[in-house]
Write a protein that holds these residues in place. Structure first.
Motif: not given
Length: 452
Positions: A365-390
């Protein structure tokens, strides 16, 4: 939005997107294989929203958004009417059942590719991979301030994030790595970092520090803040001055001032301090004086503090055109898969701490908020990493996970008959115990992170 609410919101968004795609993978392939889907649920527990589709499937959004499921017609779970037996999951050939189970992780990998493609097209703001300071192993390799890192090993590094990740992995493996760098004059050269000399006590959190490299954007700017009355700088320097050199020694950041002043004091006599003030370059004569520091020690200094500054603005963007982004996203997806698999291997071998490898919902949750605060592209990058992990977690051969079911079906494919009910029940209990242990470790790590 507060940090807590922001973290909660972005975690729910992340989990909602990833779980929906994962379950849709199972749903889509099951329908293509002729299996009747009874319920498609996002979340567990009490339904908050329900709709019965024309296809006979009940679509549900439930109260606990920490997962989801697709319930299919199956004789092992409920009575199936004779006219629907051909639509039951358990009646399908083993290869079709394997395809339905594998479709969830496959959907997450496909989603990761799509997210990375979008991230590359939108453009991810970042910092240039420029060295601000080189000491220790980096200095011995011939690296110096102002060098731009073009590649770490085989990994191209258009931004500091890529360079930092590649360097961290190289440190963890304790293997020498070649850095291709561009000098200030435009020439390129290759320097080898002797990372096999990094002490075994260095963990992943201090990996970059162990290389002796400091990025240019990480340096504290050499800006003058307050000036102590009666000190060497009193009446000479002014608040906001940028110090560029001390006695002909180039100053890249505020931390370079103290050793340069100490060297000047050891030489004796006054020296020239070069500064930038209101767009002008000035050279001012100064003589370091002995100063008592908070720890009680006395050392030569100028009597200045660093001006408080905000984080520097990004000076690079990772962006590729829509066509070129397709193969780039494929490569990046493969890279993330490889890195996650290797990181699990390092955790088992003790090269990395399990505390920093297994993350719980609070950390996510903390990481999601941090990446979202950096902008759309960073949040998409985070989602991709989380999707691969899942995807990879679900492919682990643990009963109750997709990988465990695939293992059952693989055994059935080889032996020609399904596992007995007792063996499957034992596997389910073992799987639940393993998952409970993994969740316990994740929550324990969350608590440790909060305490620290």
């Amino acid at each position: 939005m507060s940090t807590f609410l922001g973290s909660l919101w972005w975690m729910l968004v992340a989990l909602g997107v990833l779980v929906t795609f994962h379950e849709f993978g199972h749903f889509w392939v099951a329908r293509r294989c002729g299996v009747k889907v009874l319920r498609f649920s996002i979340g567990f527990g009490r339904p908050l929203w329900t709709r019965l589709g024309k296809d006979g499937t009940e679509y549900v959004v439930a109260a606990l958004p920490l997962g989801g499921y697709v319930r299919m017609l199956d004789e092992r779970e409920d009575h199936v009417a004779a006219h629907q037996l051909d639509q039951a999951f358990n009646r399908k050939p083993v290869l079709q059942r394997m395809a339905i189970v594998a479709a969830g992780p496959a959907a997450n990998l496909l989603l990761a590719f799509a997210l990375l493609w979008a991230m590359l097209v939108i453009g991810r703001p970042d910092y240039a991979p420029v060295i601000g300071k080189a000491t220790g192993i980096a200095a011995e390799a011939g690296l110096r301030s102002g060098d731009r890192i073009l590649a770490v090993g085989e990994r191209e590094t258009p931004t500091w994030s890529e360079a930092g990740m590649a360097l961290t992995v190289a440190v963890l493996d304790r293997q020498p790595v070649a850095l291709r760098v561009q000098r200030g004059d435009g020439s390129t050269s290759t320097r080898t970092l002797a990372l096999d000399r990094v002490p075994a006590t260095i963990d992943e959190l201090r990996a970059i520090e162990a290389t002796g490299l400091v990025a240019r954007h990480q340096l504290r700017p050499a800006l003058v803040g307050s000036i102590n009355p009666g000190s060497a700088a009193w009446g000479v320097l002014a608040e906001g001055d940028r110090i560029t050199a001390v006695d002909a020694t180039r100053i890249a950041g505020f931390d370079d001032i103290a050793p340069a002043v100490a060297a000047l004091a050891a030489r004796g006599g006054p020296g020239m301090v070069e500064i930038e003030r209101d767009g002008e370059r000035l050279a001012l004569e100064m003589t370091p004086a002995s100063i008592t520091y908070p720890d009680g020690s006395r050392r030569p200094g100028l009597g200045i503090t660093n001006a408080a500054t905000s984080a520097p603005a990004t000076d690079a963007v990772l962006r590729i055109g829509p066509i070129a982004a397709v193969p780039a996203a494929v490569r990046e997806t493969g890279f993330q898969i490889r890195q996650l698999v290797e990181m699990v291997g390092r955790a088992f071998s003790g090269k990395v701490s399990v505390q920093n490898t297994v993350a719980g919902p609070l950390t996510i949750a903390q990481a999601a908020n941090d990446f979202a605060s950096r902008g759309t592209a960073w949040f998409l990058n985070f989602l991709a990493l989380l999707s691969v992990s899942l995807a990879l977690i679900n492919l682990l051969p643990i009963p109750v996970l997709d990988g465990g079911h695939l293992l059952y079906y693989l055994i059935e494919l080889v032996t020609g008959r399904p596992l007995g009910e007792r063996a499957m029940a034992a596997g389910q209990y073992l799987g639940l115990a393993l998952i409970a242990g993994l969740m316990g470790l994740a929550f324990y790590n969350d608590i440790l992170h909060l305490v620290s």
